[in-house]
Design an enzyme around this catalytic site. Structure first.
Site, PDB file in Angstrom:
ATOM      1  N   HIS A  27       0.835  -1.199   0.000  1.00  0.00           N
ATOM      2  CA  HIS A  27       0.000   0.000   0.000  1.00  0.00           C
ATOM      3  C   HIS A  27       0.872   1.253   0.000  1.00  0.00           C
ATOM      4  CE1 HIS A  27      -3.111  -2.601   2.262  1.00  0.00           C
ATOM      5  NE2 HIS A  27      -3.631  -2.360   1.067  1.00  0.00           N
ATOM      6  N   LYS A  51     -17.981  -6.137   7.030  1.00  0.00           N
ATOM      7  CA  LYS A  51     -16.688  -6.756   7.318  1.00  0.00           C
ATOM      8  C   LYS A  51     -16.215  -6.364   8.709  1.00  0.00           C
ATOM      9  CE  LYS A  51     -13.781  -7.318   3.495  1.00  0.00           C
ATOM     10  NZ  LYS A  51     -12.787  -6.747   2.580  1.00  0.00           N
ATOM     11  N   ARG A 100      -1.672  -5.768  -8.690  1.00  0.00           N
ATOM     12  CA  ARG A 100      -0.679  -6.801  -8.406  1.00  0.00           C
ATOM     13  C   ARG A 100      -0.609  -7.835  -9.516  1.00  0.00           C
ATOM     14  NH1 ARG A 100      -3.326  -8.114  -2.700  1.00  0.00           N
ATOM     15  NH2 ARG A 100      -5.050  -8.015  -4.163  1.00  0.00           N
ATOM     16  N   SER A 137      -3.255  -7.493   2.720  1.00  0.00           N
ATOM     17  CA  SER A 137      -3.483  -7.388   4.164  1.00  0.00           C
ATOM     18  C   SER A 137      -3.940  -8.722   4.741  1.00  0.00           C
ATOM     19  CB  SER A 137      -4.541  -6.318   4.458  1.00  0.00           C
ATOM     20  OG  SER A 137      -4.075  -5.046   4.105  1.00  0.00           O
TER      21      SER A 137
END
Length: 169
Positions: A27, A51, A100, A137
């Protein structure tokens, strides 16, 4: 509007959104690169009530503020709602996202097209540094939960917060 933002040429502004639970070196790579391209970068912790995070939103904001303080042009806050609404409310024309892998692109392209269609906000993709191309994460939390070494994956202050939260310190 008064203050520095109303004087002189308009500032180039962008937003880097995410859940940042926790913020990783991947990040930070994207935020640092965005901060070199824009005058102001808004790092926005997007709130998803469905979440349950490891860190509270306030804890995430504080960690992000600590690890981005050196850039000098990063503002951090939380937002609940559509990212394009955040952008419209603050007159921010660009979203910066890190990619990514090809799988990220498939999802992010759909989001970029939807956001542009809803509001005209553009999305710019920055390829993640190969050093962090595998990093998420979720992966960091999983490895940390099992006592693995994540010291090269997160800033030191985040490492300490993870150890404390997971009882590994």
């Amino acid at each position: 509007m008064t203050g520095p933002e109303s004087e002189g040429p308009q500032l180039r502004r962008a937003v880097c959104p995410g859940s940042f639970d926790p913020i990783t070196n991947g990040h930070l790579d994207i935020i640092a690169r965005a901060s070199s391209l824009y005058d102001v970068v808004h790092v926005v912790v997007m709130i998803n009530q469905a979440k349950q995070g490891l860190f509270t939103v306030d804890e995430r904001i504080e960690l992000i503020r600590q690890v981005t303080a050196e850039y000098g042009n990063v503002q951090v806050e939380a937002y609940h709602g559509l990212l394009v609404d955040y952008c419209k409310q603050r007159d921010i024309p660009a979203i910066v996202k890190g990619l990514r892998a090809v799988s990220d692109f498939d999802y992010e392209l759909q989001m970029a097209q939807m956001n542009n269609g809803l509001s005209g906000v553009e999305t710019l993709f920055i390829p993640t540094s190969p050093t962090y191309s595998f990093l998420s994460s979720s992966l960091v939390k999983e490895v940390a939960t099992w006592g693995g070494d994540i010291s090269h994956l997160v800033p030191p202050v985040v490492l300490e917060a993870l150890k404390e939260r997971l009882g590994k310190g």
